[in-house]
Design a protein around this motif. Structure first.
Motif, short mmCIF file in Angstrom:
data_model
loop_
_atom_site.label_atom_id
_atom_site.label_comp_id
_atom_site.label_asym_id
_atom_site.label_seq_id
_atom_site.Cartn_x
_atom_site.Cartn_y
_atom_site.Cartn_z
N ILE A 1 -40.97 120.83 71.86
CA ILE A 1 -41.48 121.19 70.55
C ILE A 1 -40.32 121.74 69.72
N ASN A 2 -40.09 121.14 68.57
CA ASN A 2 -38.98 121.55 67.72
C ASN A 2 -39.42 122.69 66.81
N ALA A 3 -39.02 123.91 67.18
CA ALA A 3 -39.21 125.09 66.34
C ALA A 3 -37.81 125.57 65.94
N HIS A 4 -36.98 124.62 65.57
CA HIS A 4 -35.55 124.85 65.42
C HIS A 4 -34.97 124.26 64.15
N CYS A 5 -35.43 123.09 63.74
CA CYS A 5 -34.85 122.39 62.59
C CYS A 5 -34.96 123.24 61.33
N ARG A 6 -33.84 123.36 60.61
CA ARG A 6 -33.84 124.19 59.40
C ARG A 6 -33.69 123.36 58.12
N GLN A 7 -33.82 122.05 58.22
CA GLN A 7 -33.76 121.22 57.02
C GLN A 7 -34.96 121.54 56.13
N PRO A 8 -34.74 121.80 54.84
CA PRO A 8 -35.85 122.26 53.98
C PRO A 8 -37.02 121.29 53.90
N GLU A 9 -36.74 120.00 54.01
CA GLU A 9 -37.83 119.03 53.94
C GLU A 9 -38.80 119.20 55.11
N ILE A 10 -38.27 119.68 56.24
CA ILE A 10 -39.10 119.93 57.42
C ILE A 10 -39.74 121.31 57.36
N THR A 11 -38.97 122.33 57.01
CA THR A 11 -39.53 123.68 56.97
C THR A 11 -40.57 123.84 55.87
N ASP A 12 -40.45 123.08 54.79
CA ASP A 12 -41.45 123.14 53.72
C ASP A 12 -42.82 122.70 54.20
N LEU A 13 -42.85 121.93 55.29
CA LEU A 13 -44.12 121.48 55.87
C LEU A 13 -44.69 122.52 56.84
N GLY A 14 -43.92 123.56 57.12
CA GLY A 14 -44.33 124.53 58.13
C GLY A 14 -43.91 124.12 59.53
N CYS A 15 -43.05 123.11 59.62
CA CYS A 15 -42.55 122.62 60.91
C CYS A 15 -41.15 123.16 61.18
N GLY A 16 -40.61 122.76 62.34
CA GLY A 16 -39.26 123.18 62.68
C GLY A 16 -39.15 124.69 62.72
N GLN A 17 -38.06 125.21 62.18
CA GLN A 17 -37.79 126.64 62.20
C GLN A 17 -38.92 127.46 61.58
N ALA A 18 -39.64 126.87 60.64
CA ALA A 18 -40.72 127.59 59.96
C ALA A 18 -41.82 128.03 60.93
N LEU A 19 -41.93 127.36 62.07
CA LEU A 19 -42.92 127.77 63.07
C LEU A 19 -42.64 129.18 63.57
N LEU A 20 -41.39 129.61 63.53
CA LEU A 20 -41.04 130.94 64.01
C LEU A 20 -41.58 132.04 63.10
N ASN A 21 -41.89 131.69 61.85
CA ASN A 21 -42.44 132.66 60.91
C ASN A 21 -43.96 132.74 60.99
N ASN A 22 -44.56 131.97 61.91
CA ASN A 22 -46.01 131.96 62.08
C ASN A 22 -46.30 131.98 63.58
N GLN A 23 -46.15 133.17 64.16
CA GLN A 23 -46.22 133.31 65.61
C GLN A 23 -47.55 132.82 66.18
N SER A 24 -48.65 133.17 65.54
CA SER A 24 -49.96 132.78 66.08
C SER A 24 -50.13 131.27 66.07
N HIS A 25 -49.63 130.62 65.02
CA HIS A 25 -49.72 129.16 64.95
C HIS A 25 -48.83 128.51 66.01
N LEU A 26 -47.61 129.02 66.16
CA LEU A 26 -46.71 128.47 67.18
C LEU A 26 -47.32 128.63 68.57
N GLU A 27 -47.91 129.77 68.84
CA GLU A 27 -48.52 129.99 70.15
C GLU A 27 -49.70 129.03 70.38
N LYS A 28 -50.55 128.90 69.38
CA LYS A 28 -51.70 127.99 69.50
C LYS A 28 -51.23 126.55 69.67
N PHE A 29 -50.24 126.16 68.88
CA PHE A 29 -49.67 124.81 68.92
C PHE A 29 -49.11 124.52 70.32
#
Length: 244
Positions: free
Chosen positions: A107-135
């Motif tokens: 699971i990629n919770a790492h990518c910091r490209q804005p096109e990906i983080t704007d979707l809530g994916c990649g690195q942005a998952l780290l800012n939503n702990q409950s979602h990352l855990e559920k995912f």
């Protein structure tokens, strides 16, 4: 464990096959965009000149069947094949886990490209702990392969210890840590030391591993294995993995 890390648009089956026999125990294909939203984001990333895998909707599964077969048919190497994936939901990652030649989905919770983080994916998952855990829990529950989560360290506003404890609770097998230390040309070894007591997962340490010394420092800090990306980008290695 010595792992070839994902590099977007680079680590396909042929690249991994050609470099696998240098001493890697696991090679990682990807990162791949696994659904419609991330595929569109990938096209935007390509358009601004950054390397990215250029797949059309519906092509990922057949592409990965072909790419993983290149590796599994490559004698004498018999290591593990991992696939790093970005997705809005767990479903496409679970689907990839069911492929015959996939040993690990990451699971990629790492990518910091804005096109990906704007979707809530990649690195942005780290800012939503409950979602990352559920995912992650959903992937672990339904995956037919082992599961890894790749995270980036030192992201502003992110408590790595809480994130890692949450991932650990899901039963994931591997924690792949890009121990990035902003402003430095070396990894954040102190971070690896701080997270080692917090998880029973196999820790793969990544970032700035460019020689035997840096690899040994990562292992001494508490990582169970190391991953290498940029040092291998030209298809060779400037040091001997067998010395680690």
């Amino acid at each position: 464990m010595k792992v070839l890390a994902p590099m977007a648009g680079i680590t396909d089956g042929a690249f991994c096959r050609d470099i696998s026999t240098l001493g890697f125990d696991m090679v990682t294909l990807g990162g791949y965009n696994a659904d419609q939203s991330t595929l569109i984001a990938g096209q935007k990333i390509l358009a601004r000149g950054r390397p990215e895998f250029d797949l059309k909707p519906g092509e990922l599964i057949s592409h990965l069947e072909e790419q993983t077969l290149l590796l599994k048919n490559h004698d004498p190497w018999n290591g593990l094949v991992s696939v790093n994936l970005r997705a809005m939901t767990p479903d496409p990652i679970i689907e990839v886990s069911r492929l015959k030649n996939v040993d690990v989905v990451e699971i990629n919770a790492h990518c910091r490209q804005p096109e990906i983080t704007d979707l809530g994916c990649g690195q942005a998952l780290l800012n939503n702990q409950s979602h990352l855990e559920k995912f992650t829990r959903e992937v672990v529950k339904k995956a037919k392969s082992k599961v890894s989560v790749k995270i980036r360290a030192n992201v502003p506003g992110v408590d790595e210890i809480k994130i890692i404890q949450a991932i650990d609770d899901t039963g994931a097998d591997y924690l792949h840590v890009d121990a990035m230390k902003p402003g430095f040309n070396s990894a954040d070894y102190d971070l690896i030391k701080s997270i080692r007591p917090e998880t029973s997962m196999f820790i793969i340490g990544n970032n700035s591993i460019k020689d035997v010394e840096s690899a040994q420092k990562m292992l001494a800090a508490g990582a169970d294995g190391i991953s290498i990306a940029r040092a291998a980008i030209d298809g060779t290695l400037p040091f001997d993995l067998s010395l680690i």
